[in-house]
Design a protein around this motif. Structure first.
Motif, PDB file in Angstrom:
ATOM      1  N   ASP A   1      -5.923   9.540   6.518  1.00  0.00           N
ATOM      2  CA  ASP A   1      -6.544  10.868   5.893  1.00  0.00           C
ATOM      3  C   ASP A   1      -7.409  10.452   4.813  1.00  0.00           C
ATOM      4  O   ASP A   1      -6.971  10.278   3.654  1.00  0.00           O
ATOM      5  CB  ASP A   1      -5.203  11.582   5.226  1.00  0.00           C
ATOM      6  CG  ASP A   1      -5.647  12.913   4.930  1.00  0.00           C
ATOM      7  OD1 ASP A   1      -6.840  13.242   4.643  1.00  0.00           O
ATOM      8  OD2 ASP A   1      -4.739  13.782   4.623  1.00  0.00           O
TER       9      ASP A   1
ATOM     10  N   LYS B   1      -7.266  11.620   1.079  1.00  0.00           N
ATOM     11  CA  LYS B   1      -6.009  10.674   0.324  1.00  0.00           C
ATOM     12  C   LYS B   1      -6.675   9.614  -0.046  1.00  0.00           C
ATOM     13  O   LYS B   1      -7.447   8.748   0.643  1.00  0.00           O
ATOM     14  CB  LYS B   1      -4.950  10.565   0.872  1.00  0.00           C
ATOM     15  CG  LYS B   1      -4.044  11.649   1.093  1.00  0.00           C
ATOM     16  CD  LYS B   1      -2.940  11.352   2.036  1.00  0.00           C
ATOM     17  CE  LYS B   1      -1.737  12.758   1.808  1.00  0.00           C
ATOM     18  NZ  LYS B   1      -0.554  12.271   2.533  1.00  0.00           N
ATOM     19  N   VAL B   2      -6.006   9.003  -1.259  1.00  0.00           N
ATOM     20  CA  VAL B   2      -6.308   7.677  -1.742  1.00  0.00           C
ATOM     21  C   VAL B   2      -4.962   6.925  -1.769  1.00  0.00           C
ATOM     22  O   VAL B   2      -3.901   7.382  -2.188  1.00  0.00           O
ATOM     23  CB  VAL B   2      -6.860   7.769  -3.370  1.00  0.00           C
ATOM     24  CG1 VAL B   2      -6.827   6.514  -3.977  1.00  0.00           C
ATOM     25  CG2 VAL B   2      -7.920   8.472  -3.348  1.00  0.00           C
ATOM     26  N   VAL B   3      -5.020   5.593  -1.381  1.00  0.00           N
ATOM     27  CA  VAL B   3      -4.010   4.884  -1.310  1.00  0.00           C
ATOM     28  C   VAL B   3      -4.105   3.737  -2.511  1.00  0.00           C
ATOM     29  O   VAL B   3      -5.285   3.466  -2.708  1.00  0.00           O
ATOM     30  CB  VAL B   3      -3.550   4.226  -0.104  1.00  0.00           C
ATOM     31  CG1 VAL B   3      -3.078   5.300   0.863  1.00  0.00           C
ATOM     32  CG2 VAL B   3      -4.730   3.466   0.458  1.00  0.00           C
TER      33      VAL B   3
ATOM     34  N   SER C   1       0.514   5.792  -1.415  1.00  0.00           N
ATOM     35  CA  SER C   1      -0.165   6.846  -2.197  1.00  0.00           C
ATOM     36  C   SER C   1       0.559   7.028  -3.538  1.00  0.00           C
ATOM     37  O   SER C   1       1.665   6.507  -3.728  1.00  0.00           O
ATOM     38  CB  SER C   1      -0.064   8.226  -1.368  1.00  0.00           C
ATOM     39  OG  SER C   1       1.114   8.650  -1.583  1.00  0.00           O
ATOM     40  N   ILE C   2      -0.506   7.447  -4.196  1.00  0.00           N
ATOM     41  CA  ILE C   2       0.075   7.743  -5.631  1.00  0.00           C
ATOM     42  C   ILE C   2       1.241   8.603  -5.954  1.00  0.00           C
ATOM     43  O   ILE C   2       2.242   8.476  -6.583  1.00  0.00           O
ATOM     44  CB  ILE C   2      -1.149   8.251  -6.607  1.00  0.00           C
ATOM     45  CG1 ILE C   2      -1.905   7.016  -6.782  1.00  0.00           C
ATOM     46  CG2 ILE C   2      -0.464   8.780  -7.890  1.00  0.00           C
ATOM     47  CD1 ILE C   2      -3.416   7.470  -7.551  1.00  0.00           C
ATOM     48  N   SER C   3       1.258   9.764  -4.981  1.00  0.00           N
ATOM     49  CA  SER C   3       2.297  10.653  -4.867  1.00  0.00           C
ATOM     50  C   SER C   3       3.596  10.001  -4.445  1.00  0.00           C
ATOM     51  O   SER C   3       4.551  10.240  -4.942  1.00  0.00           O
ATOM     52  CB  SER C   3       2.125  11.662  -3.798  1.00  0.00           C
ATOM     53  OG  SER C   3       0.959  12.651  -4.209  1.00  0.00           O
ATOM     54  N   GLU C   4       3.420   9.167  -3.437  1.00  0.00           N
ATOM     55  CA  GLU C   4       4.621   8.212  -2.903  1.00  0.00           C
ATOM     56  C   GLU C   4       5.134   7.273  -4.152  1.00  0.00           C
ATOM     57  O   GLU C   4       6.286   7.232  -4.534  1.00  0.00           O
ATOM     58  CB  GLU C   4       4.434   7.403  -1.604  1.00  0.00           C
ATOM     59  CG  GLU C   4       4.140   7.964  -0.639  1.00  0.00           C
ATOM     60  CD  GLU C   4       3.574   7.216   0.440  1.00  0.00           C
ATOM     61  OE1 GLU C   4       3.973   7.663   1.651  1.00  0.00           O
ATOM     62  OE2 GLU C   4       2.776   6.468   0.361  1.00  0.00           O
TER      63      GLU C   4
ATOM     64  N   HIS D   1       3.442  12.893 -11.187  1.00  0.00           N
ATOM     65  CA  HIS D   1       2.069  12.471 -10.495  1.00  0.00           C
ATOM     66  C   HIS D   1       1.102  12.064 -11.561  1.00  0.00           C
ATOM     67  O   HIS D   1       0.583  10.850 -11.459  1.00  0.00           O
ATOM     68  CB  HIS D   1       1.363  13.571  -9.606  1.00  0.00           C
ATOM     69  CG  HIS D   1       0.424  13.287  -8.758  1.00  0.00           C
ATOM     70  ND1 HIS D   1      -1.084  13.188  -9.292  1.00  0.00           N
ATOM     71  CD2 HIS D   1       0.258  12.805  -7.460  1.00  0.00           C
ATOM     72  CE1 HIS D   1      -1.746  12.620  -8.401  1.00  0.00           C
ATOM     73  NE2 HIS D   1      -1.040  12.280  -7.511  1.00  0.00           N
TER      74      HIS D   1
ATOM     75  N   ARG E   1      -7.734   1.136  -5.869  1.00  0.00           N
ATOM     76  CA  ARG E   1      -7.584   2.211  -4.919  1.00  0.00           C
ATOM     77  C   ARG E   1      -8.544   2.284  -3.639  1.00  0.00           C
ATOM     78  O   ARG E   1      -9.582   1.870  -3.777  1.00  0.00           O
ATOM     79  CB  ARG E   1      -8.117   3.657  -5.958  1.00  0.00           C
ATOM     80  CG  ARG E   1      -7.125   4.146  -6.931  1.00  0.00           C
ATOM     81  CD  ARG E   1      -7.723   5.101  -7.655  1.00  0.00           C
ATOM     82  NE  ARG E   1      -6.823   5.702  -8.556  1.00  0.00           N
ATOM     83  CZ  ARG E   1      -6.613   5.329  -9.789  1.00  0.00           C
ATOM     84  NH1 ARG E   1      -7.356   4.269 -10.458  1.00  0.00           N
ATOM     85  NH2 ARG E   1      -5.729   5.943 -10.842  1.00  0.00           N
TER      86      ARG E   1
ATOM     87  N   THR F   1       0.758  -1.119  -0.051  1.00  0.00           N
ATOM     88  CA  THR F   1      -0.296   0.076   0.017  1.00  0.00           C
ATOM     89  C   THR F   1       0.880   0.928  -0.038  1.00  0.00           C
ATOM     90  O   THR F   1       1.847   1.295   0.866  1.00  0.00           O
ATOM     91  CB  THR F   1      -0.728   0.249   1.102  1.00  0.00           C
ATOM     92  OG1 THR F   1      -1.653  -1.124   1.367  1.00  0.00           O
ATOM     93  CG2 THR F   1      -1.739   1.099   1.247  1.00  0.00           C
TER      94      THR F   1
ATOM     95  N   SER G   1      -7.413   6.489   2.217  1.00  0.00           N
ATOM     96  CA  SER G   1      -6.387   6.188   3.285  1.00  0.00           C
ATOM     97  C   SER G   1      -7.225   6.052   4.576  1.00  0.00           C
ATOM     98  O   SER G   1      -8.094   7.037   4.729  1.00  0.00           O
ATOM     99  CB  SER G   1      -5.481   7.486   3.310  1.00  0.00           C
ATOM    100  OG  SER G   1      -4.584   7.505   4.376  1.00  0.00           O
TER     101      SER G   1
END
Length: 142
Positions: free
Chosen positions: A97, A100-102, A61-64, A73, A91, A59, A94
């Motif tokens: 948060d 956010k989407v993980v 995030s898309i940013s990670e 991104h 997806r 798991t 989170s």
């Protein structure tokens, strides 16, 4: 007898040859990885994304993901879209948060990744001694 060095050059001929051989071996491994990923219907970048996810307990995030893959991104979003279409990731909101989407590996994604990871490990075991030799040579003080 000491190796002759070209004036102004930091490396000798043997070091250049070692660098060239290392680069060739690296390119061969990447080619192996491309072929292995294609054999299960993935691109190299999709395999790398699954690898990053698995290294983060499946798991992130898309940013990670974008940061780990060194892509923008929006490129990571497209990559996740394609992986999701194949049923390899999903997806989720989170837990820490809700804004956010993980991205999480699915059971199928973990299975496909496991098969590829085993193939990569076997290849690295095969070529590892040569890489160790390159690192030893290139790590010597000049």
């Amino acid at each position: 007898m000491a190796e002759k060095r070209t004036p102004g050059a930091e490396l000798g001929l043997a070091e250049y040859r070692t660098l060239a051989a290392f680069r060739y071996t690296l390119r061969r491994f990447l080619q192996f990885s491309d072929v292995a990923a294609a054999a299960v219907g993935l691109t190299q970048q999709q395999y790398q994304a699954l690898l990053v996810m698995q290294s983060r307990h499946g798991t992130l995030s898309i940013s990670e993901l974008a940061s780990q893959l060194l892509v923008k991104h929006h490129s990571a979003v497209g990559l996740v879209d394609r992986l999701e279409e194949q049923g390899l990731v999903r997806r989720e909101p989170s837990l820490s948060d809700r804004r956010k989407v993980v991205v999480r590996l699915t059971t199928r994604g973990a299975r496909v990744f496991g098969k590829l990871a085993a193939m990569h490990k076997a290849e690295l075991r095969r070529i590892g001694p040569g890489w160790a030799r390159f690192i030893k040579i290139l790590s010597r003080p000049t």
